[in-house]
Design a protein around this motif. Sequence first.
Motif, PDB file in Angstrom:
ATOM      1  N   PRO A  57       0.380  -1.023   0.091  1.00 53.02           N
ATOM      2  CA  PRO A  57       0.080   0.102   0.030  1.00 53.02           C
ATOM      3  C   PRO A  57       0.480   0.985   0.059  1.00 53.02           C
ATOM      4  O   PRO A  57       2.212   1.484   0.052  1.00 53.02           O
ATOM      5  CB  PRO A  57      -0.864  -0.358   1.452  1.00 53.02           C
ATOM      6  CG  PRO A  57       0.130  -1.040   2.299  1.00 53.02           C
ATOM      7  CD  PRO A  57       0.702  -2.163   1.641  1.00 53.02           C
ATOM      8  N   PHE A  58       0.371   2.271  -0.381  1.00 52.55           N
ATOM      9  CA  PHE A  58       0.905   3.885  -0.836  1.00 52.55           C
ATOM     10  C   PHE A  58       0.690   4.091   0.698  1.00 52.55           C
ATOM     11  O   PHE A  58      -0.289   4.583   2.126  1.00 52.55           O
ATOM     12  CB  PHE A  58       0.118   5.134  -1.363  1.00 52.55           C
ATOM     13  CG  PHE A  58       0.846   5.832  -1.264  1.00 52.55           C
ATOM     14  CD1 PHE A  58       1.921   6.093  -1.923  1.00 52.55           C
ATOM     15  CD2 PHE A  58       0.044   6.827  -0.509  1.00 52.55           C
ATOM     16  CE1 PHE A  58       2.764   7.848  -1.742  1.00 52.55           C
ATOM     17  CE2 PHE A  58       1.263   8.258  -0.371  1.00 52.55           C
ATOM     18  CZ  PHE A  58       1.779   8.103  -1.229  1.00 52.55           C
ATOM     19  N   ARG A  59       1.593   4.192   1.734  1.00 52.77           N
ATOM     20  CA  ARG A  59       1.789   5.202   2.689  1.00 52.77           C
ATOM     21  C   ARG A  59       2.918   7.005   2.870  1.00 52.77           C
ATOM     22  O   ARG A  59       4.063   7.150   2.255  1.00 52.77           O
ATOM     23  CB  ARG A  59       3.510   4.729   3.672  1.00 52.77           C
ATOM     24  CG  ARG A  59       2.912   3.255   3.330  1.00 52.77           C
ATOM     25  CD  ARG A  59       1.609   3.248   4.810  1.00 52.77           C
ATOM     26  NE  ARG A  59       0.932   1.912   4.534  1.00 52.77           N
ATOM     27  CZ  ARG A  59       1.323   0.693   5.885  1.00 52.77           C
ATOM     28  NH1 ARG A  59       2.094   1.011   6.986  1.00 52.77           N
ATOM     29  NH2 ARG A  59       0.345  -0.138   5.976  1.00 52.77           N
ATOM     30  N   ASN A  60       1.556   7.278   3.158  1.00 52.79           N
ATOM     31  CA  ASN A  60       2.504   9.099   3.581  1.00 52.79           C
ATOM     32  C   ASN A  60       3.099   8.516   4.443  1.00 52.79           C
ATOM     33  O   ASN A  60       2.974   8.824   5.546  1.00 52.79           O
ATOM     34  CB  ASN A  60       1.314  10.204   4.196  1.00 52.79           C
ATOM     35  CG  ASN A  60       0.834  10.098   2.215  1.00 52.79           C
ATOM     36  OD1 ASN A  60       0.957  10.629   1.424  1.00 52.79           O
ATOM     37  ND2 ASN A  60      -0.975  10.776   2.630  1.00 52.79           N
ATOM     38  N   LEU A  61       5.216   8.818   4.501  1.00 51.63           N
ATOM     39  CA  LEU A  61       6.223   8.778   5.284  1.00 51.63           C
ATOM     40  C   LEU A  61       5.892   9.886   6.451  1.00 51.63           C
ATOM     41  O   LEU A  61       5.880  11.305   5.398  1.00 51.63           O
ATOM     42  CB  LEU A  61       7.381   8.126   4.756  1.00 51.63           C
ATOM     43  CG  LEU A  61       7.227   7.180   3.659  1.00 51.63           C
ATOM     44  CD1 LEU A  61       8.437   6.866   3.392  1.00 51.63           C
ATOM     45  CD2 LEU A  61       6.945   6.024   4.838  1.00 51.63           C
ATOM     46  N   ILE A  62       6.342   9.532   7.222  1.00 49.66           N
ATOM     47  CA  ILE A  62       6.792  10.782   7.939  1.00 49.66           C
ATOM     48  C   ILE A  62       8.325  10.609   8.399  1.00 49.66           C
ATOM     49  O   ILE A  62       8.991  10.049   8.649  1.00 49.66           O
ATOM     50  CB  ILE A  62       6.095  10.149  10.140  1.00 49.66           C
ATOM     51  CG1 ILE A  62       4.530   9.903  10.211  1.00 49.66           C
ATOM     52  CG2 ILE A  62       6.709  11.145  10.471  1.00 49.66           C
ATOM     53  CD1 ILE A  62       4.112   9.923  11.288  1.00 49.66           C
TER      54      ILE A  62
END
Length: 227
Positions: A57-62
């Motif tokens: 899945p696509f992740r908005n990384l921190i």
Amino acid sequence: MKIHKEGRRILLFTLLGLLVVNLLLYQFNAIHVTFNKIFSAISVIVFLLLLQFFRSPFRNLILHEDLIIAPADGKVVVIEDVHEPEFFNDVRKQISIFMSPINVHITRNPVAGVVKYFKYHPGNYFVAWHPKSSTKNERTTVVVSSTAGPDILFRQIAGAMARRIVWYVKEGDEVSQGEEFGFIKFGSRVDVFVPVDTEVKVNIGQKTKGGQTVIAQIKTETGSFFG
């Protein structure tokens, strides 16, 4: 959502194998229609389970140099001070994340920096939550000299179901926080070892998302925390 590269060949061969078996059953076992339908339904379920296991899945990384990000999806099962014998040979705080078969099994760099140490260890296949799994199971050990200062060790550990660990890093590589450093197939665990004065941001039993959940914050040399 896309399919991870580690699963594409497995999924293709599984799909072809299931199709061939089902076609043969319908051709040579035509009188047992109910059995054929049940086997077809089981085939679909098996393929869908494999499909969800290898999802990417696509992740908005921190991203932040003083934060330690969860290296994997799963559940926090260990937070304790332990003696780490392989690299540090002193006491470190261990944070362990258990990955069940239904979790995404991509493993990600918890910090940015340079790979200072890497080693693959062949071993046993105790269940991933077994106390001996961290030192007795098949595993990889990665130590990154983080951009925030301290060395951070993280370890992929195979479990009773996981029989193959894949890694994409070697000593001397510069790595980015949140990017993939490996993949563990079919359930396992990831251990992270940090300085004992590191501020832990998760609790036992808490669920994590790789690349998104902050599990700890690195202490600065002045004794205060960033941010």
